[in-house]
Design a protein around this motif. Structure first.
Motif, PDB file in Angstrom:
ATOM      1  N   LEU A  37     -11.156   3.306  27.736  1.00  0.00           N
ATOM      2  CA  LEU A  37     -11.178   4.451  28.649  1.00  0.00           C
ATOM      3  C   LEU A  37     -10.800   5.766  27.971  1.00  0.00           C
ATOM      4  O   LEU A  37     -11.024   6.830  28.534  1.00  0.00           O
ATOM      5  N   ILE A  38     -10.241   5.691  26.777  1.00  0.00           N
ATOM      6  CA  ILE A  38      -9.867   6.930  26.089  1.00  0.00           C
ATOM      7  C   ILE A  38     -10.610   7.075  24.763  1.00  0.00           C
ATOM      8  O   ILE A  38     -10.278   7.935  23.949  1.00  0.00           O
ATOM      9  N   LYS A  39     -11.624   6.262  24.562  1.00  0.00           N
ATOM     10  CA  LYS A  39     -12.340   6.287  23.279  1.00  0.00           C
ATOM     11  C   LYS A  39     -13.031   7.625  23.023  1.00  0.00           C
ATOM     12  O   LYS A  39     -13.182   8.042  21.866  1.00  0.00           O
ATOM     13  N   ASP A  40     -13.455   8.305  24.076  1.00  0.00           N
ATOM     14  CA  ASP A  40     -14.174   9.564  23.897  1.00  0.00           C
ATOM     15  C   ASP A  40     -13.250  10.770  23.774  1.00  0.00           C
ATOM     16  O   ASP A  40     -13.705  11.871  23.479  1.00  0.00           O
ATOM     17  N   THR A  41     -11.957  10.576  24.015  1.00  0.00           N
ATOM     18  CA  THR A  41     -11.022  11.711  23.981  1.00  0.00           C
ATOM     19  C   THR A  41      -9.855  11.476  23.026  1.00  0.00           C
ATOM     20  O   THR A  41      -8.878  12.208  23.054  1.00  0.00           O
ATOM     21  N   LEU A  42      -9.972  10.458  22.183  1.00  0.00           N
ATOM     22  CA  LEU A  42      -8.889  10.112  21.262  1.00  0.00           C
ATOM     23  C   LEU A  42      -9.243  10.540  19.842  1.00  0.00           C
ATOM     24  O   LEU A  42     -10.386  10.419  19.402  1.00  0.00           O
ATOM     25  N   LEU A  43      -8.267  11.046  19.120  1.00  0.00           N
ATOM     26  CA  LEU A  43      -8.432  11.408  17.714  1.00  0.00           C
ATOM     27  C   LEU A  43      -7.236  10.870  16.938  1.00  0.00           C
ATOM     28  O   LEU A  43      -6.087  11.109  17.300  1.00  0.00           O
ATOM     29  N   VAL A  44      -7.521  10.122  15.876  1.00  0.00           N
ATOM     30  CA  VAL A  44      -6.473   9.521  15.048  1.00  0.00           C
ATOM     31  C   VAL A  44      -6.687   9.951  13.604  1.00  0.00           C
ATOM     32  O   VAL A  44      -7.795   9.825  13.065  1.00  0.00           O
ATOM     33  N   THR A  45      -5.646  10.479  12.967  1.00  0.00           N
ATOM     34  CA  THR A  45      -5.721  10.818  11.547  1.00  0.00           C
ATOM     35  C   THR A  45      -4.700   9.981  10.784  1.00  0.00           C
ATOM     36  O   THR A  45      -3.541   9.897  11.190  1.00  0.00           O
ATOM     37  N   ILE A  46      -5.155   9.333   9.714  1.00  0.00           N
ATOM     38  CA  ILE A  46      -4.278   8.528   8.865  1.00  0.00           C
ATOM     39  C   ILE A  46      -4.163   9.230   7.524  1.00  0.00           C
ATOM     40  O   ILE A  46      -5.134   9.265   6.748  1.00  0.00           O
ATOM     41  N   ASP A  47      -3.015   9.818   7.259  1.00  0.00           N
ATOM     42  CA  ASP A  47      -2.786  10.543   6.007  1.00  0.00           C
ATOM     43  C   ASP A  47      -2.402   9.541   4.918  1.00  0.00           C
ATOM     44  O   ASP A  47      -1.327   8.951   4.944  1.00  0.00           O
ATOM     45  N   CYS A  48      -3.309   9.372   3.935  1.00  0.00           N
ATOM     46  CA  CYS A  48      -3.115   8.378   2.879  1.00  0.00           C
ATOM     47  C   CYS A  48      -2.630   8.998   1.577  1.00  0.00           C
ATOM     48  O   CYS A  48      -2.657   8.341   0.527  1.00  0.00           O
ATOM     49  N   THR A  49      -2.193  10.251   1.627  1.00  0.00           N
ATOM     50  CA  THR A  49      -1.780  10.962   0.418  1.00  0.00           C
ATOM     51  C   THR A  49      -0.650  10.234  -0.311  1.00  0.00           C
ATOM     52  O   THR A  49      -0.587  10.252  -1.544  1.00  0.00           O
ATOM     53  N   ASN A  50       0.225   9.579   0.450  1.00  0.00           N
ATOM     54  CA  ASN A  50       1.388   8.917  -0.157  1.00  0.00           C
ATOM     55  C   ASN A  50       1.192   7.419  -0.342  1.00  0.00           C
ATOM     56  O   ASN A  50       2.176   6.690  -0.545  1.00  0.00           O
ATOM     57  N   LEU A  51      -0.047   6.947  -0.279  1.00  0.00           N
ATOM     58  CA  LEU A  51      -0.288   5.546  -0.627  1.00  0.00           C
ATOM     59  C   LEU A  51       0.069   5.347  -2.102  1.00  0.00           C
ATOM     60  O   LEU A  51      -0.073   6.257  -2.919  1.00  0.00           O
ATOM     61  N   PHE A  71       0.794  -1.228   0.000  1.00  0.00           N
ATOM     62  CA  PHE A  71       0.000   0.000   0.000  1.00  0.00           C
ATOM     63  C   PHE A  71       0.833   1.288   0.000  1.00  0.00           C
ATOM     64  O   PHE A  71       0.279   2.380  -0.139  1.00  0.00           O
ATOM     65  N   GLY A  72       2.124   1.216   0.159  1.00  0.00           N
ATOM     66  CA  GLY A  72       2.932   2.430   0.160  1.00  0.00           C
ATOM     67  C   GLY A  72       3.162   2.967   1.554  1.00  0.00           C
ATOM     68  O   GLY A  72       3.458   2.206   2.478  1.00  0.00           O
ATOM     69  N   LYS A  73       2.984   4.279   1.743  1.00  0.00           N
ATOM     70  CA  LYS A  73       3.297   4.918   3.022  1.00  0.00           C
ATOM     71  C   LYS A  73       2.094   5.689   3.562  1.00  0.00           C
ATOM     72  O   LYS A  73       1.428   6.412   2.824  1.00  0.00           O
ATOM     73  N   ALA A  74       1.832   5.533   4.852  1.00  0.00           N
ATOM     74  CA  ALA A  74       0.782   6.290   5.538  1.00  0.00           C
ATOM     75  C   ALA A  74       1.381   6.949   6.764  1.00  0.00           C
ATOM     76  O   ALA A  74       2.187   6.345   7.487  1.00  0.00           O
ATOM     77  N   LEU A  75       0.997   8.209   7.006  1.00  0.00           N
ATOM     78  CA  LEU A  75       1.432   8.932   8.203  1.00  0.00           C
ATOM     79  C   LEU A  75       0.276   8.987   9.188  1.00  0.00           C
ATOM     80  O   LEU A  75      -0.852   9.319   8.807  1.00  0.00           O
ATOM     81  N   ILE A  76       0.553   8.692  10.433  1.00  0.00           N
ATOM     82  CA  ILE A  76      -0.503   8.595  11.444  1.00  0.00           C
ATOM     83  C   ILE A  76      -0.235   9.595  12.560  1.00  0.00           C
ATOM     84  O   ILE A  76       0.824   9.581  13.187  1.00  0.00           O
ATOM     85  N   ASP A  77      -1.216  10.467  12.817  1.00  0.00           N
ATOM     86  CA  ASP A  77      -1.170  11.396  13.938  1.00  0.00           C
ATOM     87  C   ASP A  77      -2.160  10.945  14.990  1.00  0.00           C
ATOM     88  O   ASP A  77      -3.296  10.570  14.669  1.00  0.00           O
ATOM     89  N   ILE A  78      -1.759  11.013  16.248  1.00  0.00           N
ATOM     90  CA  ILE A  78      -2.616  10.584  17.355  1.00  0.00           C
ATOM     91  C   ILE A  78      -2.681  11.704  18.375  1.00  0.00           C
ATOM     92  O   ILE A  78      -1.659  12.204  18.826  1.00  0.00           O
ATOM     93  N   TYR A  79      -3.897  12.095  18.739  1.00  0.00           N
ATOM     94  CA  TYR A  79      -4.105  13.150  19.735  1.00  0.00           C
ATOM     95  C   TYR A  79      -4.989  12.601  20.851  1.00  0.00           C
ATOM     96  O   TYR A  79      -6.025  11.994  20.590  1.00  0.00           O
ATOM     97  N   LEU A  80      -4.570  12.832  22.085  1.00  0.00           N
ATOM     98  CA  LEU A  80      -5.402  12.459  23.224  1.00  0.00           C
ATOM     99  C   LEU A  80      -5.712  13.713  24.030  1.00  0.00           C
ATOM    100  O   LEU A  80      -4.800  14.385  24.510  1.00  0.00           O
TER     101      LEU A  80
END
Length: 816
Positions: free
Chosen positions: A396-410, A346-355
């Motif tokens: 326990l962190i499902k309501d305060t977690l944000l995950v972004t998967i940047d698929c631009t470089n797939l 699939f190439g490359k994906a960048l993942i950002d995680i915010y809690l």
């Protein structure tokens, strides 16, 4: 023609547009309407796109962004489809614009009409189109006009049609465009047309199964008029900021916006959530004068700017990092992590995680989509909180977690398999897409930082003073009781030091991070000429490498003088000349040997995990992994030799029941508002543990009806925390019946807390035991969310359970 355009442009509703059509000999002539895309079979193209009005509307904004990027490319004399054109949207923004141009470039969105009947208008100064070219561009369908332009978002040539179906009853959409004079200095003609859904006559109803969409022409040509260089058109009467000279205007009548709130608030927030990283900010103007805030403005509008949720988050992270923890009064973002996931499939994906620290701090940013997949900054697909709690196990962190998967470089080959569908909402269910999602899930699930934060959240709740006091009332006041010791130890859920005191740990020397690094170590080994590290890896195993350097954290992400890091894999048995220089993914013979996971650089350390693919490699094969880090000043290289050995047998997880000891969950009392909490005769420490209805996102109606809320526990625990509503209508009813004297009130409140807490916990523990029991599969409890079931049971039994206990206490006191 100009007068006709202004009539349509300034119409406040689709009813006004219909009147204009009915009273115009030109517009009411059926021969002046042609099928959109040149076919009466266009119904499915319009109707089978985005399922939401905002998803469709965002396509208009991306079209405007694409038009501006294309215009700048053409102004510089570059063919957007040529090899000289930028290869990505990020590159286009950096190379085609000066800093001042970027600062002043905007897409403009206006709303007019009324509160209940809103029209949405997009205005840009992009390339624009000559009237004779409308049919080939603005009114074309599935021609792939942008397919060869790599730096734009559009690809399917359908973005202009998805929003039409959300335009009132008649589906009116006005399109106005003029070729930009920066591209064509002689351009003076403004073209316009009106799109609508065709109303079939009786004969057509019998002949055709579906209707179609059509657009307005005069004698087969797009309507037009001349606009001199010193002339402009006001999109909204009396508002200078809406003046149009060149580019494109799209007006959608009676648009079905999801929120009826003022657009500079509601619409802006929706744009932020769906366009995480827009190439240019989007100015949202509210001009409807039936809103008081607009009526009182001399300018005739209220404007706000959508910068994109990702842009906002990154800015908050930077601002948060500039302050010391002691100075922070509000810390919305608890942690931010940037990681890379790479694979030849699939190439490359960048993942950002915010809690985030609190649920309310994240709602405006993420909405109901805590996991989003992005292409060029636009959301293409999303997953909900169920994915976080069930698939990842972070309840326990499902309501305060944000995950972004940047698929631009797939990789293009992977995207060509149809991973993202044209509606930018779903993915195609294929083996390749399942493989990618499984890798993302594994990447997140095995992230030690997330697991640690999940457990820390549990420990923090259980150690609260409200929970301790309840335990003491149930188990006795002797805090030295062995059972209490077990409950209240610092690492009650395994989140702290695992028995190792902090004083026994050696303090790591602080690394002096630099703009340009002076060294790179791999697995704490210095790099020397010819230095090679030899590793053996089972063909179903993983290789973990740790890169240590003195580069600052933004070394690989900053805009200027950015460092580069590459991983090259060479087959040791093949000719070195044949394979030298091939980066992973370029040679299938050896590139597919690993799936690569790379963490961001943090405090001078970067972790790399290479997961061997059993189906690709064979026992005895050898590869050389070359790690290279370079910038404009230095370059460092390290080689790791890997030999694949026999696979290891994976131990099966224990199937024994009852291995884990149950822990009592946290007790958290919830009150109507902060004033109610402040009025309590409690210590400040206790009050800090309390929550308000607003904290729980309960409105007035929910606040009165809610009795308990259960927060999911860790994998081996039935529940993490029990929230009890101390201002619920049930408790108020019982206190009214029992009397409100100080003694009675305290008795009722104590029994309310004790009964509901213990009932909730015991039912949750019983359900978990039943669910794990092999003999009780007929209950099919996996189909039911246990927390919701328990909450419903407690709601139905709360009044009787508490009343019976209070009555028992009253009877016992009378007997005494």
């Amino acid at each position: 023609m100009r007068k006709l355009l202004l009539q349509l442009l300034h119409a406040k509703s689709e009813e006004e547009v219909k009147d204009i059509i009915d009273n115009s000999p030109i517009l009411s002539n059926p021969s002046n309407w042609l099928p959109y895309g040149g076919t009466t079979g266009n119904y499915s193209s319009f109707e089978n796109q985005q399922s939401t009005s905002m998803g469709a509307l965002v396509e208009k904004f991306t079209n405007s962004i694409d038009a501006i990027l294309t215009r700048k490319c053409l102004e510089k004399g570059i063919d957007p489809s040529s090899d000289k054109a930028p290869k990505s949207m990020e590159e286009a923004v950096k190379t085609l614009f000066t800093p001042d141009e970027l600062k002043n470039t905007r897409v403009h969105v206006f709303t007019d009409g009324s509160k209940d009947s809103v029209n949405v208008i997009t205005v840009d100064d992009g390339e624009g189109q000559h009237p004779d070219n409308f049919e080939n561009t603005l009114l074309s369908l599935q021609r792939g006009n942008k397919n060869s332009i790599h730096f734009v978002q559009g690809k399917f040539n359908m973005g202009s049609t998805g929003a039409v179906v959300f335009c009132g009853k008649h589906k009116y959409q006005l399109i106005v465009s003029r070729r930009h004079t920066g591209i064509d200095p002689n351009s003076k003609e403004v073209g316009f047309t009106l799109v609508r859904k065709h109303e079939r006559n009786e004969e057509e109803l019998n002949k055709y199964k579906n209707t179609w969409y059509e657009y307005f022409v005069i004698d087969g040509k797009i309507a037009r008029f001349t606009l001199e260089d010193d002339e402009t058109i006001e999109v909204i009467n009396g508002i200078k900021e809406s003046s149009f000279k060149q580019g494109t205007i799209i007006k959608m009548y009676n648009y079905d916006l999801p929120s009826k709130s003022q657009s500079f608030q509601g619409l802006k927030e929706e744009i932020n959530r769906l366009l995480y990283f827009p190439a240019f900010p989007i100015n949202v103007y509210e001009t409807r004068k039936d809103y008081e805030v607009v009526k009182n403005r001399k300018k005739g509008y209220v404007m706000n700017t959508a910068y994109g949720a990702g842009t906002i988050l990154k800015k908050k992270v930077e601002e948060d990092g500039e302050n010391s923890k002691e100075k922070r009064k509000i810390t919305p973002i608890y942690e931010s992590i940037n990681n890379e996931l790479r694979d030849t499939i699939f190439g490359k994906a960048l993942i950002d995680i915010y809690l985030f620290e609190n649920k309310k701090d994240i709602e405006d940013v993420r909405g109901k989509t805590p996991v989003v997949f992005l292409m060029n900054g636009q959301v293409q697909y999303s997953l909900n909180t169920t994915y976080i709690s069930k698939d990842l196990g972070f309840k326990l962190i499902k309501d305060t977690l944000l995950v972004t998967i940047d698929c631009t470089n797939l990789s293009r080959s992977f995207l060509d398999e149809g991973f993202f569908m044209a509606n930018r909402e779903t993915i195609r269910k294929t083996e390749h897409s399942k493989y990618f999602i499984d890798k993302v899930t594994s990447f997140l699930k095995e992230n030690p930082e997330l697991d640690k934060l999940n457990r820390e959240r549990a420990t923090k709740q259980v150690s609260g003073s409200s929970t301790k006091k309840l335990f003491e009332s149930l188990l006795g006041k002797n805090a030295q009781n062995s059972m209490l010791k077990n409950f209240f130890k610092d690492d009650v859920l395994g989140a702290a030091n695992n028995g190792t005191s902090s004083s026994s740990k050696k303090e790591k020397p602080e690394i002096q991070l630099k703009e340009f690094p002076t060294y790179m170590k791999v697995n704490n080994m210095d790099v020397e000429d010819g230095n090679e590290t030899v590793k053996t890896v089972p063909i179903n195993g993983r290789l973990s490498l740790k890169v240590i350097t003195d580069a600052c954290d933004n070394y690989f992400t900053r805009d200027e003088a950015r460092g580069e890091f590459s991983i090259r894999i060479k087959n040791r048995e093949k000719d070195e000349k044949e394979n030298d220089g091939n980066q992973i993914g370029d040679n299938k013979d050896f590139g597919e040997a690993f799936t690569i996971k790379r963490s961001s650089l943090k405090n001078g350390q970067m972790n790399i995990q290479l997961e061997a693919k059993e189906s690709v490699v064979n026992v005895g094969e050898e590869v050389a992994i070359e790690l290279n880090m370079k910038d404009e000043q230095n370059e460092f290289t390290h080689i790791v030799l890997v030999k694949f050995i026999d696979p290891v047998k994976k131990e099966k997880k224990s199937t024994k029941k009852g291995n884990k000891k149950l822990e009592l969950p946290a007790l958290i009392q919830v009150f109507k508002d902060q004033e109610s909490i402040d009025a309590l005769d409690k210590s400040d420490e206790e009050k800090e543990q309390y929550k308000t209805w607003e904290d729980m996102s309960w409105d007035e109606e929910e606040g009165k009806s809610k009795i308990v809320y259960l927060e999911p526990g860790l994998e081996d625990q039935p529940v993490g925390a029990i929230y009890i509503n101390m201002n619920s209508s049930v408790l108020e009813q019982i206190m009214t019946e029992e009397g409100t004297t100080g003694t009675k009130k305290a008795l009722v409140q104590n029994q309310f807390i004790t009964q509901l807490y213990m009932n909730s916990f015991l039912i949750a523990a019983a359900l978990m035991k039943i669910e794990k029991s092999d003999s009780d599969k007929e209950f099919e409890l996996e189909r039911i969310e246990a927390e919701k079931l328990i909450t419903r049971i407690i709601e139905e039994t709360a009044y009787l359970a508490v009343k019976m206990q209070v009555n028992n206490i009253n009877n016992a006191m009378q007997f005494v």
